[in-house]
Enzyme design. Structure first.
Site, short mmCIF file in Angstrom:
data_model
loop_
_atom_site.label_atom_id
_atom_site.label_comp_id
_atom_site.label_asym_id
_atom_site.label_seq_id
_atom_site.Cartn_x
_atom_site.Cartn_y
_atom_site.Cartn_z
N MET A 1 0.83 -1.18 0.00
CA MET A 1 0.00 0.00 0.00
C MET A 1 0.88 1.24 0.00
O MET A 1 1.51 1.54 0.99
CB MET A 1 -0.89 0.02 1.24
CG MET A 1 -1.59 1.33 1.43
SD MET A 1 -2.43 1.58 2.99
CE MET A 1 -3.72 0.40 2.89
N PRO A 2 0.93 1.96 -1.11
CA PRO A 2 1.69 3.21 -1.09
C PRO A 2 0.94 4.29 -0.30
O PRO A 2 -0.24 4.52 -0.53
CB PRO A 2 1.79 3.61 -2.56
CG PRO A 2 1.28 2.48 -3.35
CD PRO A 2 0.50 1.61 -2.44
#
Length: 61
Positions: A1-2
């Site tokens: 998850m950026p």
């Protein structure tokens, strides 16, 4: 998850933010292989009186 944090001088419009998050999200998907729903972008607004570049306050530029 950026998780992407963006610091901006205040004053950007809602449309500018929409365009920016669309472009950054698309890039995160293409480059990082992230899922669209996993890309999180947070804006932190900075007032022009709170930042200086080259010894000059942004408010004075």
């Amino acid at each position: 998850m950026p998780n992407i944090t963006v610091e901006l001088l205040s004053g950007r419009t809602l449309d500018q933010r929409r365009e920016f998050v669309a472009a950054v999200t698309d890039s995160a998907i293409a480059i990082l292989g992230a899922k669209r729903e996993a890309v999180r972008i947070v804006f932190q607004e900075i007032e022009k009186t709170d930042v200086a570049n080259g010894g000059t306050l942004a408010a004075d530029a």
